[in-house]
Design an enzyme around this catalytic site. Structure first.
Site, PDB file in Angstrom:
ATOM      1  N   GLU A   8     -63.519 -37.907  33.604  1.00 49.52           N
ATOM      2  CA  GLU A   8     -64.147 -36.581  33.594  1.00 49.52           C
ATOM      3  C   GLU A   8     -65.665 -36.712  33.429  1.00 49.52           C
ATOM      4  O   GLU A   8     -66.150 -37.493  32.582  1.00 49.52           O
ATOM      5  CB  GLU A   8     -63.562 -35.760  32.447  1.00 49.52           C
ATOM      6  CG  GLU A   8     -64.163 -34.378  32.254  1.00 49.52           C
ATOM      7  CD  GLU A   8     -63.562 -33.644  31.065  1.00 49.52           C
ATOM      8  OE1 GLU A   8     -63.755 -32.424  30.977  1.00 49.52           O
ATOM      9  OE2 GLU A   8     -62.887 -34.295  30.233  1.00 49.52           O
ATOM     10  N   LYS A  47     -61.984 -27.661  36.820  1.00 45.89           N
ATOM     11  CA  LYS A  47     -61.156 -27.701  35.618  1.00 45.89           C
ATOM     12  C   LYS A  47     -60.686 -26.296  35.271  1.00 45.89           C
ATOM     13  O   LYS A  47     -61.476 -25.348  35.254  1.00 45.89           O
ATOM     14  CB  LYS A  47     -61.962 -28.298  34.452  1.00 45.89           C
ATOM     15  CG  LYS A  47     -61.173 -28.567  33.186  1.00 45.89           C
ATOM     16  CD  LYS A  47     -62.031 -29.308  32.156  1.00 45.89           C
ATOM     17  CE  LYS A  47     -61.258 -29.688  30.923  1.00 45.89           C
ATOM     18  NZ  LYS A  47     -62.076 -30.454  29.953  1.00 45.89           N
ATOM     19  N   CYS A 101     -58.573 -33.538  32.312  1.00 44.94           N
ATOM     20  CA  CYS A 101     -58.385 -33.628  30.858  1.00 44.94           C
ATOM     21  C   CYS A 101     -57.461 -32.548  30.295  1.00 44.94           C
ATOM     22  O   CYS A 101     -56.249 -32.651  30.390  1.00 44.94           O
ATOM     23  CB  CYS A 101     -59.736 -33.623  30.155  1.00 44.94           C
ATOM     24  SG  CYS A 101     -59.685 -34.393  28.497  1.00 44.94           S
TER      25      CYS A 101
END
Length: 582
Positions: free
Chosen positions: A41, A116, A152
């Site tokens: 990330e 994300k 994540c």
């Protein structure tokens, strides 16, 4: 198809340097026949970039660097790179101006961008400060294989595993509905004790539940107070680990997706550490090494008191930077015992580090003389004791300034919690190495270090901890025994138990109330402490946001039930460390 994980250690803000690391990993992977390379990330800028993200020139430079990296990559490999993308409609629709993004680079171009979806705001995370959440499930198609892309936190909302939902969507479930063949996750997940075991159990549950192979790529390295442990891994549809990268070091991990079986094949699996102490040791060594190097320090200095805290920090520093780059300074006072000097010298000899001895008796007399009239007709007390600590802190800072050394402070979590430390004295430093290590854990780590040969002198392990600021002083003059103190702190700080719950677990209510008062009063000290390396799920650092001026401790008992059942939480042996000065 061969898929590789580039488990890299980026430097925050070093866009060309991080791009070069990614390029070199891609070249290595391409030579192994890898078709898709995963990076962590925000791999291009390093995680967490924090308020660098508020600087438009930083965002612009990241975009330019990303385009150049795409042109430089080998032509036969696709690479997923962590970056940011501007939310161009934010000025119309509202919301944040950036997305936490993944860019698919292939054939010299940025082919796709993925955003994300779940933005954490707990503990050390504050992603809503910078980012807008993505709204769509992310996937790419490469050589007829459909690959779900997550970032994540996107994997941390399986309601069956957690028993609840923290967010309204579950990106894994959405990707499964779309019929992807496997899921990849690009992470920058900070270390805490036992977290890797938790990650593997959590993702095993998701792999089995959704019948999805999962590849998890994690960042490694130390950035400020955070340590990233790596331990990237891959699971097949049955939730079995088929590959695992090494912990606390860079690695290139290659796994293969079998298109016939539609599953990941067995590859190399790095072994886990044998104990938590071994794991913590490697985390702290990496944290010191990266903090020093990324802040451009080559040498460190610390005070050696002959106690167990400074002994552990010296051992960590020697392992992180090399014994030739560590200077230990002995600063005995008239109250210092003979063994404090001999134990410190024995430790230095065992580690092979250099020492200097600077007696502070005359300096203490100078302070006494200057303050004599003002302090006349008062008793010797904390003010005089703390002068000793501040003299030592001044000497250490003078050495650090003169020679360009990084000063390491040696206070542990137990003393930081209750304020058993001196502002502008033993708290001086650029990095608090064991500020998240409880005292009982300090002893455990030192015993682990001595498992093959004596590194920490035996007398350091067996003598009673003492700040040695007055004759015959020991820590237990001012504090409960550490095994009691650390359990109370664990329950209070980590488990958020009330005074009544802690007392119900078997602790003296008077001691419990006193410890809680001490923790509250010490907040102003912790706010002025150097950054401390985080190794637990509740550290006095980025994720600790307590007010300094607060009366809650004084009034909270009015809101507590008279009787609270004893909690069933398991005891944790993670504790705090040894006190130095009050």
């Amino acid at each position: 198809m061969k898929i590789a994980i580039a488990q890299i250690n980026p430097i925050i803000g070093d866009l060309p340097g991080n791009a070069q690391i990614i390029l070199e990993m891609a070249q290595r992977a391409a030579a192994k026949g890898v078709r898709l390379l995963l990076t962590p990330e925000l791999s291009l800028c390093g995680y967490p970039p924090r308020d660098l993200l508020l600087n438009p020139s930083f965002i612009e430079a990241m975009g330019i660097t990303l385009q150049q990296l795409a042109r430089d990559l080998p032509s036969n490999i696709a690479v997923l790179v962590g970056t940011v993308e501007q939310h161009t409609k934010a000025h119309v629709t509202g919301g944040k101006t950036l997305f936490n993004s993944i860019a698919l680079l292939e054939d010299g171009k940025v082919k796709q961008l993925f955003y994300k979806r779940l933005l954490p705001t707990y503990d050390v995370f504050d992603e809503n400060r910078y980012f807008e959440a993505g709204l769509q499930a992310n996937y790419l198609t490469l050589d007829n294989i459909h690959i779900g892309v997550t970032i994540c936190e996107d994997l941390w909302n399986d309601e069956e595993f957690w028993g609840k939902r923290s967010y309204t969507v579950n990106p894994i479930a959405d990707l499964t509905i779309l019929g992807v063949d496997l899921i990849v996750n690009l992470s920058a997940s900070p270390y805490s004790v036992g977290k890797q075991r938790f990650r593997e159990v959590m993702l095993k549950h998701s792999a089995v539940r959704f019948q999805q192979p999962i590849i998890y790529a994690n960042q490694v390295g130390g950035n400020d107070d955070l340590i990233f442990d790596g331990w990237s891994f891959a699971l097949n549809r049955q939730g079995e680990i088929v590959s695992r990268a090494r912990g606390f070091e860079t690695d290139l991990l290659v796994v293969e997706f079998d298109e016939v079986q539609r599953d990941l094949q067995l590859a190399s699996i790095a072994p886990a550490y044998e104990s938590e102490d071994e794991e913590i040791w490697h985390a702290l060594v990496l944290g010191v090494q990266d903090y020093a190097q990324k802040c451009r320090f080559s040498k460190v200095v610390l005070g050696l008191s002959g106690g167990i805290d400074s002994a552990l920090v010296a051992a960590i520093a020697a392992a992180a930077l090399g014994k030739e780059n560590v200077l230990g300074v002995l600063m005995p006072s008239p109250y210092s015992s003979e063994h404090s000097i001999t134990d410190a010298l024995a430790l230095a000899e065992n580690l092979g580090i250099k020492t200097n001895t600077l007696p502070i008796g005359e300096l203490m007399q100078g302070f006494d003389h200057t303050l004599a009239d003002l302090f006349a007709n008062t008793e010797f007390g904390l003010a005089e004791e703390n002068i000793q600590s501040r003299i030592r802190g001044n000497l250490l800072m003078a050495i650090a300034n003169k020679f360009g050394y990084l000063l390491l402070s040696t206070g542990n979590k137990s003393e930081m919690a209750v304020g058993y430390c001196t502002l502008y004295g033993d708290m001086n430093g650029g990095l608090a190495v064991i500020a998240d290590v409880p005292k009982t854990r300090v002893y455990s780590l030192c015993h682990w270090l001595n498992r093959y040969s004596e590194i920490i002198p035996q007398n350091v392990l067996i003598k009673a901890p003492s700040a040695e600021l007055k004759p015959g002083q020991v820590d237990q003059d001012s504090l409960p025994p550490y095994e009691i103190l650390d359990d109370i702190l664990q329950r209070l700080i980590h488990n958020h138990q009330s005074a009544a719950q802690i007392a119900a677990a078997g602790h003296d209510p008077v001691i419990v109330d006193r410890v809680i008062q001490m923790v509250a009063r010490a907040e102003f000290k912790r706010r002025q402490a150097p950054p401390g390396l985080k190794i637990t799920d509740r550290a006095f650092g980025t994720g600790w946001r307590m007010p300094i001026a607060s009366n809650w401790v004084a009034v909270k008992n009015a809101y507590q039930a008279k009787t609270v059942p004893a909690p069933t939480l398991a005891y944790s042996d993670g504790q705090d460390a040894h006190p130095r000065i009050k």
